[in-house]
Design an enzyme around this catalytic site. Sequence first.
Site, mmCIF file in Angstrom:
data_model
loop_
_atom_site.group_PDB
_atom_site.id
_atom_site.type_symbol
_atom_site.label_atom_id
_atom_site.label_comp_id
_atom_site.label_asym_id
_atom_site.label_seq_id
_atom_site.Cartn_x
_atom_site.Cartn_y
_atom_site.Cartn_z
ATOM 1 C CB CYS A 132 -0.973 -0.003 1.171
ATOM 2 S SG CYS A 132 -0.215 0.026 2.805
ATOM 3 C CG HIS A 167 -4.716 0.282 4.105
ATOM 4 N ND1 HIS A 167 -3.854 -0.159 3.129
ATOM 5 C CD2 HIS A 167 -5.869 0.622 3.465
ATOM 6 C CE1 HIS A 167 -4.453 -0.103 1.952
ATOM 7 N NE2 HIS A 167 -5.669 0.378 2.129
ATOM 8 C CB SER A 184 -6.051 -2.880 0.216
ATOM 9 O OG SER A 184 -6.444 -3.658 1.344
#
Length: 268
Positions: A132, A167, A184
């Site tokens: 990510c 994330h 992701s």
Amino acid sequence: MADEGKVVQKDVPAPNPRLNKYYWLVNTEGFPISSSTWEKMWDYVIVTHPQGHDVAESIRGKTNKRVPYPNAPVIQPSASIPSSLSSVQEYLQKLQYNYTGMQFFDVKRYKPLSRLMDMAKDMIKESLPIKCLEAVILSLYLTSPLTSLQRFTIRFKSNHEGRCYRHVVLGVHQGGIYGSLGLSRRLSLMYKPFHYKSLTDLIKDFIASYSECKHELQYIKLGSPVIHDTRSCEQIQWKFLVISLKDIDSPASLKRVLDRYCRAIRTL
């Protein structure tokens, strides 16, 4: 699934698959990838994969498989924003999410923007799977010609079954319309089409997506706008606003916080 908390582990993992599936290795030696780095990756596969040794032996040394090499999109300043973003996202997904256990690019978030953009060029050249954070850096590089587009980072911290997950995606905005780019494990936690009429709508969609993934979202961290000059020595400001979800008691309070953020970044 959203990306796990990053732990740089430079030695061969201990033989404990339960623990090590939450860790990954980082290629700190650059390119071409050294033989010792490859060996660490294969050792990691053997430890963490249920049929690790057989999987490694079935892949290693094979040269007859043709590996696709996607071409990076060339974005023109005059191109439409939705089509350009769609092209960038399509390219990210062609590179694929990195499940190998070895992060190929050693991204340090607080390096000058110019250094990070040089790393993005390496990502295009090497055409390896990415995670990510790498996807955000690459998205910043590819969207740099779109000077009317505002780019800012959106970081998430969540909890699932007692384990912390982090994330990041790249938020994009122009003319009152929002969206996001990224990668992701879960499709719902990366790309959001460029059609949200407010930042609140975009963030609420991410919150709902985390809930669907059975993750308890704890924090959202919004960065300030990233400049388009790929040669700049400025650093990306990753934490302009921190939103603690436990302090948000209603959709109205979330909207108030995000509206203040939008007003603030318009003055930057």
